[in-house]
Design an enzyme around this catalytic site. Sequence first.
Site, short mmCIF file in Angstrom:
data_model
loop_
_atom_site.label_atom_id
_atom_site.label_comp_id
_atom_site.label_asym_id
_atom_site.label_seq_id
_atom_site.Cartn_x
_atom_site.Cartn_y
_atom_site.Cartn_z
N GLU A 69 8.10 -9.66 21.54
CA GLU A 69 8.41 -8.35 20.97
C GLU A 69 9.91 -8.20 20.71
O GLU A 69 10.32 -7.58 19.71
CB GLU A 69 7.92 -7.24 21.91
CG GLU A 69 6.42 -7.16 22.05
CD GLU A 69 5.72 -6.98 20.72
OE1 GLU A 69 6.11 -6.06 19.96
OE2 GLU A 69 4.80 -7.77 20.41
N TRP A 111 10.58 -10.02 17.53
CA TRP A 111 10.19 -9.20 16.37
C TRP A 111 11.35 -8.28 15.99
O TRP A 111 11.64 -8.08 14.79
CB TRP A 111 8.96 -8.36 16.69
CG TRP A 111 7.65 -9.00 16.36
CD1 TRP A 111 6.74 -9.53 17.22
CD2 TRP A 111 7.08 -9.15 15.04
NE1 TRP A 111 5.64 -10.00 16.54
CE2 TRP A 111 5.82 -9.78 15.20
CE3 TRP A 111 7.50 -8.82 13.76
CZ2 TRP A 111 4.99 -10.08 14.12
CZ3 TRP A 111 6.69 -9.11 12.68
CH2 TRP A 111 5.45 -9.74 12.86
N TRP A 123 -0.43 5.95 -5.33
CA TRP A 123 -0.70 6.69 -4.10
C TRP A 123 -1.34 8.04 -4.43
O TRP A 123 -1.03 8.66 -5.45
CB TRP A 123 0.60 6.93 -3.32
CG TRP A 123 1.33 5.69 -2.96
CD1 TRP A 123 2.48 5.21 -3.52
CD2 TRP A 123 0.96 4.75 -1.94
NE1 TRP A 123 2.86 4.04 -2.92
CE2 TRP A 123 1.95 3.72 -1.95
CE3 TRP A 123 -0.09 4.67 -1.04
CZ2 TRP A 123 1.90 2.63 -1.08
CZ3 TRP A 123 -0.14 3.58 -0.17
CH2 TRP A 123 0.84 2.58 -0.19
N ASN A 169 3.25 1.94 21.06
CA ASN A 169 3.27 1.05 19.90
C ASN A 169 1.89 0.82 19.29
O ASN A 169 1.75 0.76 18.07
CB ASN A 169 3.90 -0.30 20.27
CG ASN A 169 4.12 -1.17 19.04
OD1 ASN A 169 4.82 -0.79 18.12
ND2 ASN A 169 3.48 -2.33 19.01
N TRP A 190 3.67 4.78 2.27
CA TRP A 190 4.16 4.46 3.62
C TRP A 190 5.55 5.02 3.86
O TRP A 190 5.93 5.29 5.01
CB TRP A 190 4.15 2.95 3.85
CG TRP A 190 4.98 2.16 2.89
CD1 TRP A 190 4.58 1.59 1.70
CD2 TRP A 190 6.37 1.82 3.02
NE1 TRP A 190 5.63 0.95 1.08
CE2 TRP A 190 6.74 1.07 1.87
CE3 TRP A 190 7.34 2.10 3.98
CZ2 TRP A 190 8.03 0.58 1.67
CZ3 TRP A 190 8.63 1.61 3.78
CH2 TRP A 190 8.95 0.87 2.64
N TRP A 211 6.48 -0.16 9.49
CA TRP A 211 5.71 0.53 8.45
C TRP A 211 5.31 -0.42 7.34
O TRP A 211 4.18 -0.36 6.83
CB TRP A 211 6.51 1.72 7.90
CG TRP A 211 6.26 2.95 8.72
CD1 TRP A 211 7.02 3.43 9.75
CD2 TRP A 211 5.14 3.83 8.61
NE1 TRP A 211 6.44 4.55 10.29
CE2 TRP A 211 5.30 4.83 9.60
CE3 TRP A 211 4.03 3.88 7.77
CZ2 TRP A 211 4.37 5.86 9.78
CZ3 TRP A 211 3.11 4.92 7.94
CH2 TRP A 211 3.28 5.88 8.93
#
Length: 475
Positions: free
Chosen positions: A273, A276, A304, A339, A357, A380
């Site tokens: 993590e 990341w 959208w 998370n 998004w 996102w």
Amino acid sequence: MRTAIWWVRRDLRLTDNQALHAALVAAERVIPLFVLDPVLLRSRNVGERRVAFLFEGLRLLDADLRTRGARLIVRHGAPVHVLPALCREIDAVGVYAERDYSPYATARDRSVAAALPAPLTLTGGLTIRTPDATRKDDGAPYTVFTPYSRRWRAHAPVTPRELLPAPPTLPPLPDLTSDLLPDAPVLAPSLALRPGEAEAQARLAAFVQGEPPPIFQYAEQRNLPAVDGTAMLSPYLRFGMLSPRQAAAAAYAAIDAAPDPAARASADTWLTELIWRDFYFAILHHFPHVARGSFHRAYDAIAWSNDADHFAAWCAGQTGYPFIDAAMRQLAETGWMHNRARMAVASFLVKDLLIDWRWGERWFMQMLLDGDLAANNGGWQWSAGVCADAAPYFRIFNPTAQGQKFDPTGAYVRRWIPELRTVPARFIHEPWRMPRSDQLRAGCVIGQVYPAPIVDHAVARERVLAAYKKARGGE
């Protein structure tokens, strides 16, 4: 006496602070300076709770500096004007700061460097490894996480010996004016996340040295929002109240000390993590267009729906899907969200509601204590399937199944949605399936006390797949 400026930005700590250390090496006296930048304070992405967390963290940093004989100087204005003025005021030999990687930070630092009468030196410290330290053999940046992670791990492990200790004392400062920090909203009492380096150190120690250390159960508990199974260090990493190198060193030490393979795998999962986080900073650094649109630009053509009423229901935790609503209410009340829940609500906004998004990204930035451009944008884009990593656009979380799998008893839902606390367990994630008699018995009439689902997931899934395929050229 040679004097340098430590430009405090996202490094509200004294332990393992590379910018502070470089300034102390270069000069006999260091001026800790924080600039209240109106561009950042007035940004549409600013969040009141995050500003409160920052300001309280600055007050605590000032207290730590005062115990060492120094203090924090605060000046209000554009950094390109404030820093040159202070440099001339004290005849500084240089300015030292931790490098940041957002487009704004990069442009700001370029302008400041050009305006300064002394050199601006930017150090590491925001990430564990700098974005340029982990590249392909041909020098190109990685765009997929797994090979990036392999190359990242090929570097030598971070050890405690690399960490820079907090200076025991600091030279006293000359007589300098300092602005007052503005008042800020009080932090949510329902969240036990308090600012400051001391709190960050205590949380890290509890996570890796507890009895038993939670890091050894992290892999199995990190997906359960009702369980306190994560480190909850993200706000401290966001503001540099904790050094990411120290977090990595703690992870490596836990891996080495693990009593069994499962514990070792859990500690390694936490290190992943942290990797990341480095990956998302690298993406932002190498591909700054992601701050405005999709990494894969074709997805910017998605048609959208952007239904304003649906977006309002999502923000308020009134979608009719309990797991989604619990997460959004947790965010609204505390400024933090688990998370696993973040991934679920992001998938729901984009894939079920067909809302851009970037609407969700901005809402998170306005609400989260740990709101950070690189990590938030990366998360996102990953959830939307438009990111650099090989996350397929057709991965769509089922909002009901997410709750059933990761909140099987409904404890998380009941904690944040009081309307559902007396709903029978078999209906907690699908309250609309309750017979009318059960609804009356539970005091939760769907459509009155708690909303019915605002979309049908199966129908929404087909709609979003069609929209993505069209943007991809009708594949």
